[in-house]
Scaffold this active site. Structure first.
Site, PDB file in Angstrom:
ATOM      1  N   GLY A  88       0.803  -1.215   0.000  1.00 60.72           N
ATOM      2  CA  GLY A  88       0.000   0.000   0.000  1.00 60.72           C
ATOM      3  C   GLY A  88       0.837   1.267   0.000  1.00 60.72           C
ATOM      4  N   SER A  89       0.384   2.256   0.745  1.00 61.05           N
ATOM      5  CA  SER A  89       0.982   3.598   0.685  1.00 61.05           C
ATOM      6  C   SER A  89       2.407   3.674   1.215  1.00 61.05           C
ATOM      7  CB  SER A  89       0.095   4.581   1.457  1.00 61.05           C
ATOM      8  OG  SER A  89      -1.173   4.691   0.857  1.00 61.05           O
ATOM      9  N   THR A  90       2.904   2.618   1.870  1.00 59.53           N
ATOM     10  CA  THR A  90       4.275   2.682   2.400  1.00 59.53           C
ATOM     11  C   THR A  90       5.321   2.714   1.296  1.00 59.53           C
ATOM     12  OG1 THR A  90       4.293   0.259   2.624  1.00 59.53           O
ATOM     13  CG2 THR A  90       3.689   1.553   4.588  1.00 59.53           C
TER      14      THR A  90
END
Length: 574
Positions: free
Chosen positions: A291-293
């Protein structure tokens, strides 16, 4: 005729007599030869029926943490074995033997019946030397003992997934016990003994070869940090009703793994009710879409092309965009956002437009260099490398998805390694679960200035209002990081609507990064599921304790302005 018959009969008698004399002479000579000239033969035959060679077990090497705290040690134990044939003659003593061994008489009788024609059967293993001697003192024919070692794990469940365990034969079966089994096992020795006809040792003759103890293994993990991470991860799972979780901490400079914990756990000292899935080291074996990491690495790829600068602006209105048949949405509307704002708002629209602008090749190259989709080189049993797609022809939806962390899969260790690279001036050093005295040579993933620019953006994510990572703050230290939330893949295809993974990845202290950490919470079921809400607080608490325990100087203490009080009539100054 009669004359010839008598001659023949006398001749046959003489022949038989001659054969008899020759046989007696041969036997006599053999007896003299064996007793006088070839004495060693009889001695060897006697020894073959009474001399035995017994293995001397080797002491398995100790496993310690980086500070010398024991994580796995071997203690001497006794194994009781029996000669099934001899034990058939003493059936009346079976109940006494069962009581001494702490076993049910019926079960022991059944085993001995099945072993009636066997000369060796284990009756009990892992007994204390005192208990084993009590069994031998019963003097039951056919009951004997062997010296063995049993593994004990002082840290218990706290380090179980890293250290692993051995089986009943002292062979490594999980974790570092398996990975370094040959190094730890040592080489058994051998001694020569005399036994009586019942197999009991009556005399130690000599040691033919001494046992060589196994080598010691000093791991990179710090047991203090391991306890801290274990406690905070466990408490978080209880608070949010999560299914599982992982936490990894890495020394930015050396690549040493300082802590690696998972939930749920098991006790390696008591594996009677062990569930096979619980032994899995999720941090190195479970893969997930991050995801956004991964958005900081999309930003880094954009900066590396030279087409984008930190102050470059992206229009994210109206908060959604369509690519083919897919619709990409932002959780919060951001409007005009620079690159720092895109990370602070975690804008999928903004990061997708950046990814589509630079194309798949720079994006793939940056993530590949950061270690995604590759082995970490740790050699841990069962480690998975994840997937970093490299399509021959990229679709726009695939490029955008890769930019905001979908369509690839990583492990928690890989993600922590990538963030450690950001903190090490953009240089990736090999990871290690073995303590190092100095860092090894690595490779440059991105220019140092680009890494510094990304770190300043990550600092804003945590410290600036509206950044989404405020729960990861550590008093007295500058912290940078990125939260993430990803839907889990459904077994029937596509994504689930109510099952998520929550992440937080970051570093501290930012003025001189020392520790990179990643927190993964699997399927939180109460109180929320966003990474900034669920995983970020765990990161903050663990990082605060780790910085204190490692005596790392604060870099964000408030500046106090000292002023001198003005005393009337004394000409004071301020």
């Amino acid at each position: 005729m009669n004359f010839l018959r008598r001659v023949f009969e006398h001749g046959r008698f003489g022949f038989v007599l001659l054969l008899f004399v020759l046989m007696v002479s041969t036997l006599g000579w053999k007896i003299v030869d064996l007793h006088v000239f070839d004495h060693d033969f009889l001695q060897g035959q006697g020894d073959a029926r009474s001399v035995r060679h017994i293995p001397i077990p080797a002491h398995r090497g100790v496993i310690t943490d980086r500070n010398g705290e024991p994580l796995a040690v071997s203690t001497p134990v006794t194994a009781i074995w029996g000669n099934g044939r001899e034990l058939q003659a003493v059936r009346d003593q079976w109940p006494v033997l069962a009581e001494a061994l702490g076993q049910k008489p019926g079960r022991l009788s059944e085993r001995l019946e099945q072993a009636a024609n066997r000369e060796f059967i284990y009756l009990a293993r892992g007994l204390t030397p005192e208990h084993g001697q009590q069994v031998l003192d019963l003097n039951i024919p056919g009951v004997n003992a062997l010296e063995e070692f049993r593994r004990f794990y002082p840290a218990g469940e706290v380090a179980a997934h890293v250290v692993g365990f051995t089986d009943i034969d002292d062979k490594g079966r999980e974790g570092m016990e398996l990975a370094f089994d040959q190094w730890l096992a040592g080489v058994p020795g051998e001694r020569q003994v005399l036994k009586d006809r019942r197999g009991r040792v009556i005399k130690d003759v000599q040691v033919l070869s001494n046992a060589k103890p196994g080598g010691e293994l000093e791991l990179s993990i710090d047991l203090r940090l391991q306890y801290l991470a274990h406690r905070e991860l466990r408490n978080s799972l209880l608070e949010f009703g999560a299914k599982a979780g992982s936490l990894v901490m890495i020394d930015v400079r050396t690549g040493e793994i300082l802590a690696m914990v998972n939930q749920p756990v098991y006790n390696p000292n008591n594996r009677r009710v062990l569930q096979p899935g619980v032994t899995r080291n999720r941090a190195m074996i479970d893969v997930f879409e991050p995801g956004s990491t991964v958005k900081p690495f999309t930003i880094a790829a954009a900066l590396a092309t030279g087409k984008w600068r930190p102050e470059s602006v992206v229009d994210t209105t109206p908060g959604w965009m369509r690519i083919g048949r897919y619709t990409i949405r932002d959780v919060s509307r951001g409007g005009q956002l620079d690159l720092t704002g895109i990370l602070m708002k975690s804008s999928n629209i903004g990061i997708s437009k950046i990814a589509l602008d630079i194309g798949a090749e720079p994006l793939y190259s940056m993530m590949h260099s950061a270690g995604f989709g590759q082995s970490t080189g740790l050699g841990f049993p069962g480690e998975r490398v994840g997937v970093l797609p490299n399509h021959r022809v990229w679709k726009e939806a695939e490029i955008a998805a890769l930019g905001y962390g979908y369509g690839l899969s990583v492990t928690a260790v890989q993600l922590a390694h990538a963030f450690a690279t950001l903190g090490n001036d953009g240089k990736s050093v090999p990871l290690s679960l073995i303590r190092r005295d100095r860092a090894q040579e690595g490779h440059q993933v991105m220019e140092a200035e680009i890494a510094h620019q990304v770190l300043r953006m990550l600092r804003a994510v945590v410290e600036e209002p509206g950044g989404g990572g405020s729960r990861a703050k550590v008093p007295g230290y500058h912290v940078g990081g990125k939260s993430g939330t990803a839907k889990k893949v459904s077994t029937s295809g596509g994504y689930t609507d109510d099952a998520y993974r929550s992440f937080f990845a970051g570093l501290a202290p930012l003025n001189n990064p020392r520790i990179a950490a990643v927190v993964v919470i699997d399927e939180p079921s109460k109180g929320g599921y966003y990474g900034g809400l669920v995983a970020a607080p765990v990161f903050g608490r663990v990082m605060a304790g780790a910085l204190r325990l490692m005596n790392i100087a604060p870099d964000n203490l408030p500046v106090e302005t000292k002023t001198a009080a003005v005393v009337p009539g004394k000409g004071g100054r301020s």
